[in-house]
Design a protein around this motif. Structure first.
Motif, PDB file in Angstrom:
ATOM      1  N   VAL A 140       0.840  -1.200   0.000  1.00 52.96           N
ATOM      2  CA  VAL A 140       0.000   0.000   0.000  1.00 52.96           C
ATOM      3  C   VAL A 140       0.873   1.247   0.000  1.00 52.96           C
ATOM      4  O   VAL A 140       2.066   1.191   0.298  1.00 52.96           O
ATOM      5  N   SER A 141       0.240   2.372  -0.342  1.00 50.53           N
ATOM      6  CA  SER A 141       0.971   3.627  -0.272  1.00 50.53           C
ATOM      7  C   SER A 141       1.173   3.999   1.195  1.00 50.53           C
ATOM      8  O   SER A 141       0.431   3.560   2.083  1.00 50.53           O
ATOM      9  N   LYS A 142       2.177   4.804   1.430  1.00 57.19           N
ATOM     10  CA  LYS A 142       2.660   5.125   2.766  1.00 57.19           C
ATOM     11  C   LYS A 142       1.545   5.508   3.747  1.00 57.19           C
ATOM     12  O   LYS A 142       1.505   5.035   4.876  1.00 57.19           O
ATOM     13  N   GLU A 143       0.617   6.354   3.286  1.00 59.46           N
ATOM     14  CA  GLU A 143      -0.389   6.876   4.225  1.00 59.46           C
ATOM     15  C   GLU A 143      -1.473   5.854   4.549  1.00 59.46           C
ATOM     16  O   GLU A 143      -2.347   6.123   5.361  1.00 59.46           O
ATOM     17  N   GLN A 144      -1.410   4.662   3.924  1.00 58.62           N
ATOM     18  CA  GLN A 144      -2.393   3.621   4.243  1.00 58.62           C
ATOM     19  C   GLN A 144      -1.821   2.549   5.164  1.00 58.62           C
ATOM     20  O   GLN A 144      -2.557   1.674   5.632  1.00 58.62           O
ATOM     21  N   VAL A 145      -0.526   2.626   5.424  1.00 56.99           N
ATOM     22  CA  VAL A 145       0.148   1.568   6.189  1.00 56.99           C
ATOM     23  C   VAL A 145      -0.435   1.418   7.591  1.00 56.99           C
ATOM     24  O   VAL A 145      -0.787   0.309   8.022  1.00 56.99           O
ATOM     25  N   ASP A 146      -0.570   2.524   8.306  1.00 59.79           N
ATOM     26  CA  ASP A 146      -1.026   2.443   9.695  1.00 59.79           C
ATOM     27  C   ASP A 146      -2.437   1.882   9.808  1.00 59.79           C
ATOM     28  O   ASP A 146      -2.737   1.099  10.714  1.00 59.79           O
ATOM     29  N   ALA A 147      -3.310   2.259   8.876  1.00 59.66           N
ATOM     30  CA  ALA A 147      -4.681   1.746   8.907  1.00 59.66           C
ATOM     31  C   ALA A 147      -4.709   0.238   8.680  1.00 59.66           C
ATOM     32  O   ALA A 147      -5.471  -0.490   9.330  1.00 59.66           O
ATOM     33  N   VAL A 148      -3.853  -0.222   7.772  1.00 61.22           N
ATOM     34  CA  VAL A 148      -3.779  -1.662   7.497  1.00 61.22           C
ATOM     35  C   VAL A 148      -3.285  -2.415   8.734  1.00 61.22           C
ATOM     36  O   VAL A 148      -3.862  -3.435   9.147  1.00 61.22           O
ATOM     37  N   ILE A 149      -2.238  -1.884   9.363  1.00 64.70           N
ATOM     38  CA  ILE A 149      -1.684  -2.512  10.568  1.00 64.70           C
ATOM     39  C   ILE A 149      -2.747  -2.569  11.677  1.00 64.70           C
ATOM     40  O   ILE A 149      -2.949  -3.609  12.314  1.00 64.70           O
ATOM     41  N   ASP A 150      -3.439  -1.461  11.907  1.00 66.04           N
ATOM     42  CA  ASP A 150      -4.459  -1.413  12.963  1.00 66.04           C
ATOM     43  C   ASP A 150      -5.553  -2.452  12.722  1.00 66.04           C
ATOM     44  O   ASP A 150      -6.005  -3.126  13.659  1.00 66.04           O
ATOM     45  N   THR A 151      -5.979  -2.565  11.472  1.00 68.83           N
ATOM     46  CA  THR A 151      -7.041  -3.527  11.138  1.00 68.83           C
ATOM     47  C   THR A 151      -6.578  -4.956  11.377  1.00 68.83           C
ATOM     48  O   THR A 151      -7.310  -5.782  11.939  1.00 68.83           O
ATOM     49  N   ILE A 152      -5.352  -5.254  10.972  1.00 71.74           N
ATOM     50  CA  ILE A 152      -4.831  -6.610  11.173  1.00 71.74           C
ATOM     51  C   ILE A 152      -4.779  -6.938  12.664  1.00 71.74           C
ATOM     52  O   ILE A 152      -5.233  -8.009  13.095  1.00 71.74           O
ATOM     53  N   ILE A 153      -4.261  -6.016  13.463  1.00 65.62           N
ATOM     54  CA  ILE A 153      -4.157  -6.262  14.905  1.00 65.62           C
ATOM     55  C   ILE A 153      -5.549  -6.453  15.520  1.00 65.62           C
ATOM     56  O   ILE A 153      -5.791  -7.395  16.274  1.00 65.62           O
ATOM     57  N   ASP A 154      -6.472  -5.561  15.172  1.00 69.16           N
ATOM     58  CA  ASP A 154      -7.849  -5.662  15.681  1.00 69.16           C
ATOM     59  C   ASP A 154      -8.432  -7.050  15.467  1.00 69.16           C
ATOM     60  O   ASP A 154      -9.094  -7.603  16.345  1.00 69.16           O
ATOM     61  N   GLN A 155      -8.212  -7.584  14.276  1.00 68.83           N
ATOM     62  CA  GLN A 155      -8.880  -8.824  13.889  1.00 68.83           C
ATOM     63  C   GLN A 155      -8.078 -10.076  14.239  1.00 68.83           C
ATOM     64  O   GLN A 155      -8.654 -11.159  14.341  1.00 68.83           O
ATOM     65  N   ALA A 156      -6.768  -9.933  14.391  1.00 67.10           N
ATOM     66  CA  ALA A 156      -5.935 -11.132  14.564  1.00 67.10           C
ATOM     67  C   ALA A 156      -5.564 -11.405  16.018  1.00 67.10           C
ATOM     68  O   ALA A 156      -5.209 -12.520  16.381  1.00 67.10           O
ATOM     69  N   ARG A 157      -5.664 -10.397  16.856  1.00 65.65           N
ATOM     70  CA  ARG A 157      -5.143 -10.521  18.211  1.00 65.65           C
ATOM     71  C   ARG A 157      -6.070 -11.309  19.119  1.00 65.65           C
ATOM     72  O   ARG A 157      -7.261 -11.030  19.209  1.00 65.65           O
ATOM     73  N   THR A 158      -5.497 -12.308  19.791  1.00 64.16           N
ATOM     74  CA  THR A 158      -6.235 -13.016  20.831  1.00 64.16           C
ATOM     75  C   THR A 158      -5.635 -12.700  22.194  1.00 64.16           C
ATOM     76  O   THR A 158      -6.273 -12.897  23.219  1.00 64.16           O
ATOM     77  N   GLY A 159      -4.385 -12.230  22.210  1.00 70.04           N
ATOM     78  CA  GLY A 159      -3.684 -11.945  23.459  1.00 70.04           C
ATOM     79  C   GLY A 159      -2.870 -13.127  23.953  1.00 70.04           C
ATOM     80  O   GLY A 159      -2.155 -13.022  24.942  1.00 70.04           O
ATOM     81  N   GLU A 160      -2.995 -14.249  23.252  1.00 72.75           N
ATOM     82  CA  GLU A 160      -2.235 -15.450  23.634  1.00 72.75           C
ATOM     83  C   GLU A 160      -0.965 -15.551  22.794  1.00 72.75           C
ATOM     84  O   GLU A 160      -0.893 -15.003  21.682  1.00 72.75           O
ATOM     85  N   ILE A 161       0.004 -16.289  23.315  1.00 67.61           N
ATOM     86  CA  ILE A 161       1.230 -16.538  22.563  1.00 67.61           C
ATOM     87  C   ILE A 161       0.887 -17.174  21.215  1.00 67.61           C
ATOM     88  O   ILE A 161       0.053 -18.072  21.148  1.00 67.61           O
TER      89      ILE A 161
END
Ligand code: ATP
Ligand code: GLN
Length: 149
Positions: A83-104
């Motif tokens: 993605v272009s530079k200004e879209q990077v943070d939004a992509v990262i935030d979305t991935i973390i929101d959806q992928a994180r369980t908090g477990e190892i």
């Protein structure tokens, strides 16, 4: 650069117009992650089945009586999104929101600069090759346009 929306991105180094966001995830989180990316206007995504070894140590999901095997790489999926530079943070935030369980074993995200993008069909390069029909940039222009009127 004549981006029609504000550049809120972090100062990633080395500096580039485009970045590749690579995320290693639990396979069962792929579907929620990709749905959320699609919803925010991310159209170009490459997925690979990979096997990996991290802090999780190749063990199964940790629970009482878990099976430990030092030589077993765990099944993961790797998402690659350029993605272009200004879209990077939004992509990262979305991935973390959806992928994180908090477990190892939740995975990791790597960000690296991309020198150029070429659309094979048309020969377009750079921003023209990065932009996609109905993509995030198009969605944001529409939102801003209707806000302004
Ligand atoms: P066209 O308009 O010619 O169809 P396109 O820009 O829509 O071109 P595709 O040719 O459909 O791109 O893309 C082929 C593959 O390239 C996709 O299935 C995807 O795996 C990968 N891909 C495309 N864009 C990106 C991107 N920005 N980031 C990661 N992977 C991408
Ligand atoms: N940044 C592109 C756009 O706004 C989308 C890129 C992508 O889907 N990977 O059209």
């Amino acid at each position: 650069k004549d981006y029609s929306f504000e550049d809120q991105s972090q100062d990633y180094k080395p500096s580039a117009d485009f970045y590749k966001v690579e995320a290693v995830l639990r396979p069962w989180r792929l579907s929620p992650v990709s749905s959320a990316l699609l919803k925010m206007g991310i159209r170009g995504v490459t997925v690979t089945d990979v096997r990996g070894f991290g802090a999780q140590g190749g063990s199964r999901e940790r629970q009482a009586g878990t099976e430990f095997a030092g030589d077993s790489f765990l099944q993961k999926v790797k998402l690659e999104i350029v993605v272009s530079k200004e879209q990077v943070d939004a992509v990262i935030d979305t991935i973390i929101d959806q992928a994180r369980t908090g477990e190892i074993g939740d995975g990791k995200i790597f960000v690296s600069p991309v020198a150029d993008i070429i659309r094979i069909r048309t020969g377009e390069r750079g921003l023209q090759a990065e932009r996609m029909a109905g993509g995030r940039a198009a969605m944001q222009v529409t939102v801003e346009g209707s806000d302004g009127n």
